[in-house]
Design an enzyme around this catalytic site. Structure first.
Site, PDB file in Angstrom:
ATOM      1  N   GLU A  36      -5.840  -8.421   0.212  1.00 54.07           N
ATOM      2  CA  GLU A  36      -6.325  -8.468   1.591  1.00 54.07           C
ATOM      3  C   GLU A  36      -7.833  -8.209   1.601  1.00 54.07           C
ATOM      4  O   GLU A  36      -8.306  -7.260   0.977  1.00 54.07           O
ATOM      5  CB  GLU A  36      -5.634  -7.410   2.469  1.00 54.07           C
ATOM      6  N   GLU A  62       0.829  -1.212   0.000  1.00 55.41           N
ATOM      7  CA  GLU A  62       0.000   0.000   0.000  1.00 55.41           C
ATOM      8  C   GLU A  62       0.862   1.261   0.000  1.00 55.41           C
ATOM      9  O   GLU A  62       0.665   2.176   0.808  1.00 55.41           O
ATOM     10  CB  GLU A  62      -0.948  -0.020   1.201  1.00 55.41           C
TER      11      GLU A  62
END
Length: 485
Positions: free
Chosen positions: A268, A123
Protein backbone atom coordinates in the site's frame (compact mmCIF):
# COMPACT_ATOMS: atom_id res chain seq x y z
CA UNK A 1 -0.87 11.03 -30.54
CA UNK A 2 -0.47 8.19 -33.00
CA UNK A 3 -1.84 4.83 -31.95
CA UNK A 4 -3.96 6.26 -29.14
CA UNK A 5 -7.60 7.26 -28.92
CA UNK A 6 -8.31 10.40 -26.91
CA UNK A 7 -11.31 12.20 -25.52
CA UNK A 8 -11.92 15.34 -23.50
CA UNK A 9 -13.48 15.45 -20.04
CA UNK A 10 -14.02 18.16 -17.47
CA UNK A 11 -12.65 17.95 -13.94
CA UNK A 12 -13.94 20.96 -12.06
CA UNK A 13 -13.44 23.87 -14.45
CA UNK A 14 -10.45 22.38 -16.25
CA UNK A 15 -10.73 20.36 -19.42
CA UNK A 16 -8.28 17.46 -19.48
CA UNK A 17 -7.42 14.71 -21.91
CA UNK A 18 -8.15 11.09 -21.11
CA UNK A 19 -6.19 8.59 -23.14
CA UNK A 20 -8.25 5.51 -23.70
CA UNK A 21 -5.26 3.55 -24.91
CA UNK A 22 -1.81 4.02 -23.48
CA UNK A 23 1.24 2.10 -22.38
CA UNK A 24 1.20 2.14 -18.61
CA UNK A 25 4.22 1.94 -16.38
CA UNK A 26 4.97 -1.52 -15.11
CA UNK A 27 5.28 -2.65 -11.54
CA UNK A 28 2.09 -1.21 -10.10
CA UNK A 29 -1.40 -2.31 -9.21
CA UNK A 30 -4.18 -0.95 -7.01
CA UNK A 31 -5.85 -1.86 -3.73
CA UNK A 32 -9.56 -2.54 -4.05
CA UNK A 33 -11.25 -2.17 -0.66
CA UNK A 34 -14.97 -2.49 0.00
CA UNK A 35 -15.61 -1.04 3.46
CA UNK A 36 -18.34 1.15 2.04
CA UNK A 37 -22.01 1.72 2.77
CA UNK A 38 -22.77 1.45 -0.96
CA UNK A 39 -19.99 -0.45 -2.74
CA UNK A 40 -19.91 -0.26 -6.50
CA UNK A 41 -20.97 -3.34 -8.41
CA UNK A 42 -17.79 -5.43 -8.80
CA UNK A 43 -18.43 -5.77 -12.53
CA UNK A 44 -18.34 -1.98 -12.85
CA UNK A 45 -15.09 -1.84 -10.88
CA UNK A 46 -13.46 -4.50 -13.04
CA UNK A 47 -14.45 -2.52 -16.13
CA UNK A 48 -12.90 0.59 -14.55
CA UNK A 49 -9.67 -1.32 -14.05
CA UNK A 50 -9.73 -2.44 -17.69
CA UNK A 51 -10.55 1.05 -18.97
CA UNK A 52 -7.57 2.42 -17.07
CA UNK A 53 -5.36 -0.45 -18.31
CA UNK A 54 -4.63 -1.56 -14.74
CA UNK A 55 -3.87 -5.28 -14.69
CA UNK A 56 -2.93 -5.91 -11.05
CA UNK A 57 -5.24 -5.68 -8.05
CA UNK A 58 -4.92 -6.39 -4.33
CA UNK A 59 -7.95 -7.49 -2.31
CA UNK A 60 -8.53 -7.65 1.43
CA UNK A 61 -10.68 -10.76 1.37
CA UNK A 62 -11.87 -13.42 -1.06
CA UNK A 63 -15.44 -12.21 -1.58
CA UNK A 64 -17.00 -14.53 -4.15
CA UNK A 65 -18.80 -11.75 -6.07
CA UNK A 66 -15.56 -9.83 -6.47
CA UNK A 67 -13.58 -12.92 -7.42
CA UNK A 68 -16.16 -14.01 -9.98
CA UNK A 69 -16.13 -10.51 -11.49
CA UNK A 70 -12.36 -10.83 -11.89
CA UNK A 71 -12.63 -14.26 -13.51
CA UNK A 72 -11.50 -14.19 -17.11
CA UNK A 73 -10.21 -10.63 -16.83
CA UNK A 74 -6.55 -11.65 -17.02
CA UNK A 75 -5.77 -9.39 -14.06
CA UNK A 76 -3.13 -10.47 -11.61
CA UNK A 77 -4.70 -10.75 -8.14
CA UNK A 78 -3.44 -10.70 -4.57
CA UNK A 79 -6.27 -12.21 -2.56
CA UNK A 80 -6.53 -11.43 1.15
CA UNK A 81 -7.24 -13.25 4.39
CA UNK A 82 -8.70 -10.97 7.10
CA UNK A 83 -7.09 -10.90 10.54
CA UNK A 84 -10.16 -12.43 12.16
CA UNK A 85 -9.49 -15.71 10.33
CA UNK A 86 -5.87 -16.05 11.45
CA UNK A 87 -6.59 -17.98 14.65
CA UNK A 88 -8.68 -20.67 12.96
CA UNK A 89 -6.11 -21.06 10.18
CA UNK A 90 -3.28 -21.30 12.72
CA UNK A 91 -5.04 -23.79 14.99
CA UNK A 92 -6.15 -26.31 12.39
CA UNK A 93 -4.38 -27.19 9.15
CA UNK A 94 -7.64 -28.57 7.76
CA UNK A 95 -9.09 -25.05 7.97
CA UNK A 96 -6.18 -23.77 5.88
CA UNK A 97 -6.71 -26.56 3.32
CA UNK A 98 -10.41 -25.72 3.13
CA UNK A 99 -9.67 -22.02 2.68
CA UNK A 100 -7.24 -22.71 -0.15
CA UNK A 101 -9.66 -25.12 -1.80
CA UNK A 102 -12.57 -22.66 -1.67
CA UNK A 103 -10.74 -19.42 -2.37
CA UNK A 104 -7.79 -20.41 -4.56
CA UNK A 105 -8.18 -23.82 -6.19
CA UNK A 106 -11.82 -23.05 -7.04
CA UNK A 107 -10.65 -20.23 -9.33
CA UNK A 108 -7.68 -22.06 -10.87
CA UNK A 109 -9.43 -23.00 -14.08
CA UNK A 110 -9.64 -21.84 -17.64
CA UNK A 111 -11.32 -18.46 -17.55
CA UNK A 112 -10.70 -18.27 -13.81
CA UNK A 113 -8.77 -15.80 -11.65
CA UNK A 114 -5.05 -15.21 -12.08
CA UNK A 115 -4.09 -15.37 -8.40
CA UNK A 116 -0.44 -14.58 -7.79
CA UNK A 117 -0.31 -13.86 -4.05
CA UNK A 118 -2.24 -14.75 -0.92
CA UNK A 119 -2.00 -12.03 1.73
CA UNK A 120 -2.23 -13.67 5.15
CA UNK A 121 -3.66 -11.02 7.45
CA UNK A 122 -3.30 -7.26 7.09
CA UNK A 123 -0.81 -5.32 9.23
CA UNK A 124 -1.25 -7.88 12.05
CA UNK A 125 1.65 -6.57 14.15
CA UNK A 126 0.42 -3.01 14.57
CA UNK A 127 1.13 -1.83 18.11
CA UNK A 128 -2.54 -0.85 18.31
CA UNK A 129 -3.47 -4.54 18.31
CA UNK A 130 -1.47 -5.12 21.52
CA UNK A 131 -0.08 -8.42 20.26
CA UNK A 132 -3.52 -9.86 19.44
CA UNK A 133 -2.24 -11.58 16.29
CA UNK A 134 1.39 -12.10 17.29
CA UNK A 135 0.99 -15.81 18.07
CA UNK A 136 -1.36 -16.72 15.22
CA UNK A 137 -0.03 -14.90 12.14
CA UNK A 138 3.10 -16.95 11.49
CA UNK A 139 1.41 -20.36 12.09
CA UNK A 140 -1.44 -19.29 9.81
CA UNK A 141 1.07 -18.27 7.13
CA UNK A 142 2.83 -21.62 7.36
CA UNK A 143 -0.42 -23.55 7.13
CA UNK A 144 -1.57 -21.54 4.11
CA UNK A 145 1.78 -22.03 2.39
CA UNK A 146 1.66 -25.76 3.16
CA UNK A 147 -1.89 -25.97 1.79
CA UNK A 148 -0.91 -24.10 -1.36
CA UNK A 149 2.04 -26.46 -1.81
CA UNK A 150 -0.08 -29.56 -1.25
CA UNK A 151 -2.56 -28.28 -3.84
CA UNK A 152 0.26 -27.77 -6.34
CA UNK A 153 0.02 -23.96 -6.47
CA UNK A 154 3.33 -22.74 -5.01
CA UNK A 155 5.13 -22.53 -8.35
CA UNK A 156 2.67 -19.80 -9.31
CA UNK A 157 1.18 -18.45 -6.07
CA UNK A 158 3.15 -17.06 -3.14
CA UNK A 159 1.91 -16.43 0.39
CA UNK A 160 2.95 -13.23 2.14
CA UNK A 161 2.04 -11.06 5.15
CA UNK A 162 1.35 -7.36 4.48
CA UNK A 163 3.05 -5.54 7.34
CA UNK A 164 2.83 -1.92 8.37
CA UNK A 165 6.18 -0.11 8.21
CA UNK A 166 5.83 0.23 11.99
CA UNK A 167 7.35 -3.26 12.38
CA UNK A 168 10.80 -1.79 11.78
CA UNK A 169 12.52 1.37 12.94
CA UNK A 170 15.81 3.23 13.02
CA UNK A 171 17.50 4.54 16.14
CA UNK A 172 18.79 7.66 14.35
CA UNK A 173 16.17 7.91 11.57
CA UNK A 174 18.70 6.79 8.99
CA UNK A 175 18.07 3.68 6.88
CA UNK A 176 21.38 2.01 7.72
CA UNK A 177 20.29 1.69 11.35
CA UNK A 178 17.10 -0.12 10.40
CA UNK A 179 16.03 -3.05 12.56
CA UNK A 180 12.82 -4.81 13.47
CA UNK A 181 10.84 -3.47 16.43
CA UNK A 182 12.03 -5.04 19.67
CA UNK A 183 8.71 -6.55 20.75
CA UNK A 184 8.29 -8.38 17.42
CA UNK A 185 11.92 -8.84 16.41
CA UNK A 186 12.29 -12.57 17.05
CA UNK A 187 8.98 -13.34 15.36
CA UNK A 188 9.90 -11.16 12.40
CA UNK A 189 13.31 -12.86 12.08
CA UNK A 190 11.58 -16.24 12.12
CA UNK A 191 9.11 -15.09 9.49
CA UNK A 192 11.65 -13.60 7.08
CA UNK A 193 13.85 -16.67 7.46
CA UNK A 194 10.88 -18.82 6.49
CA UNK A 195 10.14 -16.46 3.60
CA UNK A 196 13.72 -16.77 2.39
CA UNK A 197 13.74 -20.55 2.65
CA UNK A 198 10.48 -20.83 0.69
CA UNK A 199 11.02 -18.03 -1.84
CA UNK A 200 8.21 -15.86 -0.47
CA UNK A 201 8.12 -12.05 -0.74
CA UNK A 202 8.04 -9.46 2.05
CA UNK A 203 5.08 -7.06 1.74
CA UNK A 204 5.14 -3.67 3.45
CA UNK A 205 2.75 -0.70 3.54
CA UNK A 206 4.45 2.72 3.39
CA UNK A 207 2.64 6.03 3.88
CA UNK A 208 4.63 9.27 3.45
CA UNK A 209 1.45 11.27 4.19
CA UNK A 210 1.52 10.04 7.77
CA UNK A 211 4.91 11.62 8.32
CA UNK A 212 3.26 14.99 7.75
CA UNK A 213 0.17 14.09 9.73
CA UNK A 214 2.06 12.93 12.81
CA UNK A 215 4.80 15.57 12.88
CA UNK A 216 4.01 19.23 12.27
CA UNK A 217 7.73 19.93 11.92
CA UNK A 218 8.28 17.32 9.21
CA UNK A 219 9.67 18.95 6.02
CA UNK A 220 6.77 18.91 3.57
CA UNK A 221 8.79 18.33 0.39
CA UNK A 222 10.47 15.28 1.92
CA UNK A 223 7.09 13.51 1.70
CA UNK A 224 7.08 13.65 -2.11
CA UNK A 225 9.13 11.92 -4.78
CA UNK A 226 9.76 14.81 -7.15
CA UNK A 227 13.31 15.49 -5.94
CA UNK A 228 12.65 18.76 -4.11
CA UNK A 229 13.25 17.42 -0.61
CA UNK A 230 16.36 18.23 1.37
CA UNK A 231 18.95 15.50 0.81
CA UNK A 232 20.08 13.32 3.69
CA UNK A 233 23.31 11.37 3.34
CA UNK A 234 23.58 7.95 4.92
CA UNK A 235 26.91 6.23 4.42
CA UNK A 236 27.30 7.49 0.87
CA UNK A 237 23.68 7.06 -0.17
CA UNK A 238 21.54 10.16 -0.66
CA UNK A 239 17.85 10.35 0.27
CA UNK A 240 15.58 13.21 -0.81
CA UNK A 241 12.24 11.64 0.20
CA UNK A 242 10.81 9.62 3.06
CA UNK A 243 9.53 6.78 0.84
CA UNK A 244 13.06 5.79 -0.20
CA UNK A 245 14.34 6.18 3.35
CA UNK A 246 11.53 4.06 4.76
CA UNK A 247 11.91 1.34 2.13
CA UNK A 248 15.67 1.13 2.67
CA UNK A 249 15.20 1.00 6.44
CA UNK A 250 13.44 -2.30 5.76
CA UNK A 251 16.27 -3.39 3.47
CA UNK A 252 18.76 -2.89 6.31
CA UNK A 253 16.45 -4.55 8.85
CA UNK A 254 16.38 -7.60 6.58
CA UNK A 255 20.16 -7.53 6.29
CA UNK A 256 20.47 -7.54 10.08
CA UNK A 257 18.30 -10.66 10.04
CA UNK A 258 20.71 -12.26 7.57
CA UNK A 259 18.50 -11.71 4.50
CA UNK A 260 20.12 -9.84 1.60
CA UNK A 261 18.09 -10.60 -1.50
CA UNK A 262 14.43 -10.97 -0.55
CA UNK A 263 11.79 -9.63 -2.94
CA UNK A 264 9.94 -6.66 -1.43
CA UNK A 265 6.41 -5.66 -2.45
CA UNK A 266 4.95 -2.32 -1.39
CA UNK A 267 1.44 -3.47 -0.56
CA UNK A 268 0.00 0.00 0.00
CA UNK A 269 1.20 3.49 -0.87
CA UNK A 270 -0.92 6.53 -1.62
CA UNK A 271 -2.24 9.91 -0.53
CA UNK A 272 -5.69 10.87 0.85
CA UNK A 273 -7.71 13.78 -0.51
CA UNK A 274 -9.80 14.97 2.45
CA UNK A 275 -10.04 14.93 6.24
CA UNK A 276 -6.86 16.95 6.97
CA UNK A 277 -5.11 20.07 5.76
CA UNK A 278 -2.50 17.99 3.93
CA UNK A 279 -5.10 15.57 2.55
CA UNK A 280 -6.06 17.37 -0.67
CA UNK A 281 -6.51 16.41 -4.33
CA UNK A 282 -3.70 18.82 -5.24
CA UNK A 283 -1.17 17.13 -2.95
CA UNK A 284 -2.41 13.67 -3.96
CA UNK A 285 -1.81 14.64 -7.57
CA UNK A 286 1.69 15.83 -6.68
CA UNK A 287 2.51 12.63 -4.80
CA UNK A 288 1.24 10.27 -7.48
CA UNK A 289 2.95 12.24 -10.24
CA UNK A 290 6.31 11.73 -8.55
CA UNK A 291 5.64 8.08 -7.85
CA UNK A 292 4.46 7.26 -11.37
CA UNK A 293 7.46 9.01 -12.91
CA UNK A 294 9.71 6.90 -10.69
CA UNK A 295 7.94 3.72 -11.76
CA UNK A 296 8.08 4.75 -15.43
CA UNK A 297 11.86 4.89 -15.18
CA UNK A 298 11.93 1.42 -13.57
CA UNK A 299 13.81 3.11 -10.77
CA UNK A 300 14.19 1.81 -7.25
CA UNK A 301 15.76 3.17 -4.09
CA UNK A 302 19.40 3.95 -3.24
CA UNK A 303 19.88 0.52 -1.64
CA UNK A 304 17.62 -1.38 -4.07
CA UNK A 305 17.92 0.39 -7.45
CA UNK A 306 15.94 -2.29 -9.30
CA UNK A 307 12.34 -1.84 -10.36
CA UNK A 308 9.75 -1.40 -7.60
CA UNK A 309 6.55 -3.41 -7.29
CA UNK A 310 3.79 -1.36 -5.63
CA UNK A 311 0.03 -1.33 -5.11
CA UNK A 312 -1.55 2.11 -4.96
CA UNK A 313 -3.91 2.75 -2.07
CA UNK A 314 -6.61 2.97 -2.86
CA UNK A 315 -8.77 2.68 -5.90
CA UNK A 316 -12.05 3.88 -4.36
CA UNK A 317 -13.09 5.86 -1.28
CA UNK A 318 -14.55 3.78 1.57
CA UNK A 319 -17.03 5.67 3.72
CA UNK A 320 -17.35 3.04 6.46
CA UNK A 321 -13.69 2.74 7.40
CA UNK A 322 -12.71 3.38 10.98
CA UNK A 323 -11.56 6.97 11.54
CA UNK A 324 -9.59 6.15 14.69
CA UNK A 325 -6.33 6.81 12.80
CA UNK A 326 -7.77 10.05 11.39
CA UNK A 327 -10.71 11.42 9.37
CA UNK A 328 -8.67 11.01 6.17
CA UNK A 329 -9.08 7.22 6.36
CA UNK A 330 -12.26 7.42 4.29
CA UNK A 331 -10.63 9.43 1.51
CA UNK A 332 -7.69 7.40 0.17
CA UNK A 333 -9.36 6.67 -3.15
CA UNK A 334 -8.09 7.85 -6.51
CA UNK A 335 -11.80 7.71 -7.34
CA UNK A 336 -14.78 8.88 -5.31
CA UNK A 337 -17.40 6.49 -3.96
CA UNK A 338 -19.19 6.56 -7.32
CA UNK A 339 -16.13 5.94 -9.48
CA UNK A 340 -15.48 9.55 -10.56
CA UNK A 341 -11.79 10.56 -10.58
CA UNK A 342 -10.65 13.22 -8.13
CA UNK A 343 -7.49 14.55 -9.71
CA UNK A 344 -5.13 14.42 -12.66
CA UNK A 345 -3.12 11.21 -12.81
CA UNK A 346 -1.11 9.93 -15.76
CA UNK A 347 -0.73 6.18 -15.32
CA UNK A 348 1.93 6.20 -18.05
CA UNK A 349 4.24 8.18 -15.79
CA UNK A 350 4.89 10.84 -18.44
CA UNK A 351 3.40 13.64 -16.37
CA UNK A 352 0.67 14.60 -18.84
CA UNK A 353 -2.48 16.39 -17.70
CA UNK A 354 -4.77 13.38 -17.86
CA UNK A 355 -7.54 12.07 -15.66
CA UNK A 356 -8.36 8.41 -15.07
CA UNK A 357 -11.35 6.92 -16.84
CA UNK A 358 -14.48 7.11 -14.69
CA UNK A 359 -16.87 4.30 -13.86
CA UNK A 360 -19.52 3.53 -16.45
CA UNK A 361 -23.10 2.49 -15.86
CA UNK A 362 -23.37 3.83 -12.31
CA UNK A 363 -26.95 4.44 -11.22
CA UNK A 364 -27.84 7.05 -8.62
CA UNK A 365 -30.71 7.55 -6.24
CA UNK A 366 -33.09 10.42 -6.93
CA UNK A 367 -31.51 13.89 -7.15
CA UNK A 368 -32.62 15.14 -3.78
CA UNK A 369 -30.93 16.30 -0.60
CA UNK A 370 -31.77 16.49 3.08
CA UNK A 371 -31.19 20.00 4.46
CA UNK A 372 -32.10 22.14 7.45
CA UNK A 373 -35.67 23.42 7.57
CA UNK A 374 -35.03 27.04 8.53
CA UNK A 375 -38.65 27.53 9.55
CA UNK A 376 -38.66 24.82 12.19
CA UNK A 377 -35.06 24.19 13.33
CA UNK A 378 -34.10 25.05 16.91
CA UNK A 379 -30.34 25.56 16.83
CA UNK A 380 -30.10 25.40 20.61
CA UNK A 381 -31.40 21.84 20.62
CA UNK A 382 -29.84 20.48 17.43
CA UNK A 383 -26.64 19.11 19.02
CA UNK A 384 -27.76 15.51 19.71
CA UNK A 385 -29.31 15.19 16.23
CA UNK A 386 -26.11 16.46 14.63
CA UNK A 387 -24.02 14.00 16.61
CA UNK A 388 -26.36 11.18 15.62
CA UNK A 389 -26.22 12.08 11.93
CA UNK A 390 -22.42 12.22 11.93
CA UNK A 391 -21.98 9.04 13.96
CA UNK A 392 -24.14 7.07 11.56
CA UNK A 393 -23.09 9.00 8.46
CA UNK A 394 -19.78 10.46 7.35
CA UNK A 395 -18.81 13.99 8.39
CA UNK A 396 -15.06 13.64 7.87
CA UNK A 397 -15.04 16.28 5.12
CA UNK A 398 -16.01 18.84 7.79
CA UNK A 399 -12.73 18.38 9.68
CA UNK A 400 -10.51 21.47 9.94
CA UNK A 401 -8.67 22.10 6.67
CA UNK A 402 -10.99 19.81 4.70
CA UNK A 403 -13.23 20.59 1.74
CA UNK A 404 -16.30 21.31 3.86
CA UNK A 405 -14.60 22.99 6.82
CA UNK A 406 -15.70 26.54 5.93
CA UNK A 407 -19.45 26.05 5.84
CA UNK A 408 -21.81 28.18 7.87
CA UNK A 409 -23.50 26.70 10.93
CA UNK A 410 -26.68 25.93 8.98
CA UNK A 411 -24.68 24.45 6.09
CA UNK A 412 -22.75 22.24 8.52
CA UNK A 413 -25.97 20.84 9.91
CA UNK A 414 -27.39 20.33 6.41
CA UNK A 415 -24.23 18.49 5.36
CA UNK A 416 -24.51 16.11 8.30
CA UNK A 417 -28.22 15.54 7.73
CA UNK A 418 -27.66 14.82 4.04
CA UNK A 419 -24.83 12.35 4.62
CA UNK A 420 -27.06 10.38 6.97
CA UNK A 421 -30.00 10.63 4.57
CA UNK A 422 -27.97 9.32 1.63
CA UNK A 423 -26.42 6.44 3.58
CA UNK A 424 -29.96 5.47 4.59
CA UNK A 425 -30.91 5.19 0.90
CA UNK A 426 -32.88 8.45 1.07
CA UNK A 427 -35.48 6.95 3.40
CA UNK A 428 -37.88 9.82 4.16
CA UNK A 429 -37.72 8.88 7.85
CA UNK A 430 -33.99 9.67 7.75
CA UNK A 431 -34.74 13.30 6.90
CA UNK A 432 -36.84 14.41 9.82
CA UNK A 433 -34.75 15.07 12.94
CA UNK A 434 -37.79 16.13 14.98
CA UNK A 435 -38.94 18.35 12.16
CA UNK A 436 -35.62 20.20 11.81
CA UNK A 437 -34.92 18.80 8.33
CA UNK A 438 -36.63 18.65 4.97
CA UNK A 439 -36.04 17.09 1.54
CA UNK A 440 -34.99 19.54 -1.17
CA UNK A 441 -34.70 19.11 -4.94
CA UNK A 442 -32.08 21.89 -5.06
CA UNK A 443 -28.45 20.78 -5.04
CA UNK A 444 -27.12 21.80 -1.63
CA UNK A 445 -23.42 21.63 -2.58
CA UNK A 446 -21.37 24.70 -1.60
CA UNK A 447 -18.33 25.50 -3.74
CA UNK A 448 -15.90 22.58 -3.56
CA UNK A 449 -17.94 20.99 -0.76
CA UNK A 450 -19.94 18.21 -2.41
CA UNK A 451 -23.29 17.24 -0.93
CA UNK A 452 -23.44 13.82 -2.58
CA UNK A 453 -26.33 11.84 -3.95
CA UNK A 454 -25.81 8.19 -3.12
CA UNK A 455 -25.51 5.46 -5.73
CA UNK A 456 -27.71 2.41 -6.14
CA UNK A 457 -25.27 -0.04 -4.62
CA UNK A 458 -23.89 -3.17 -6.12
CA UNK A 459 -24.47 -4.93 -2.81
CA UNK A 460 -26.55 -4.58 0.33
CA UNK A 461 -23.81 -6.35 2.23
CA UNK A 462 -21.67 -3.82 4.07
CA UNK A 463 -18.39 -5.54 4.75
CA UNK A 464 -16.90 -3.86 7.81
CA UNK A 465 -13.71 -5.09 9.43
CA UNK A 466 -11.80 -4.06 12.49
CA UNK A 467 -8.70 -2.70 10.77
CA UNK A 468 -7.55 0.37 12.67
CA UNK A 469 -5.72 1.88 9.72
CA UNK A 470 -2.27 2.56 8.50
CA UNK A 471 -0.57 3.24 11.86
CA UNK A 472 -1.03 3.51 15.61
CA UNK A 473 -2.30 6.77 17.06
CA UNK A 474 -3.07 6.50 20.76
CA UNK A 475 -6.00 8.41 22.17
CA UNK A 476 -7.60 9.39 18.87
CA UNK A 477 -11.39 9.46 19.26
CA UNK A 478 -14.34 10.63 17.19
CA UNK A 479 -14.09 14.38 16.82
CA UNK A 480 -16.79 16.58 18.33
CA UNK A 481 -18.55 18.41 15.56
CA UNK A 482 -20.94 20.34 17.81
CA UNK A 483 -18.04 22.24 19.30
CA UNK A 484 -16.66 22.89 15.83
CA UNK A 485 -19.73 24.79 14.71
Amino acid sequence: MAGRAAMLVNVGTVTMTVLTLATLVGGFGVNWGSIASHPLNPNIVVQMLKDNKINKVKLFDADSWTMNALAGSGMEVMVGIPNNLLESLADDYDNAKDWVKENVTHYMRKGGVDIKYVAVGNEPFLSAYNGSFLKTTFPALKNIHKALKEAGHTDKIKATIPQNAEVYQSANDKPSEGDFRKDVKQTMVDIVTYFHDNDLPFTVNIYPFLSLYLNEHFPVEFAFLDGDGQTINDKGKNYDNVFDANYDTLVFALKKAGIHDMKIIVGEVGWPTDGHKYATPKLAEKFYAGLMKRLAKDGGTPSRPERLEVYLFGFLDEDMKSILPGPFERHWGIFRYDGTPKFVLDFTGQGRKMVPVAAKGVQYLEKQWCVVNNDTVNLDEIGPDLDYACYHGDCTAMEAGSTCSKLTKIQNISYAFNMYFQIQDQDVRACDFKGAAMISKVNASVGSCLFPVQIISGSDDVRINSVFGRFILFGFVLFGLVAAI
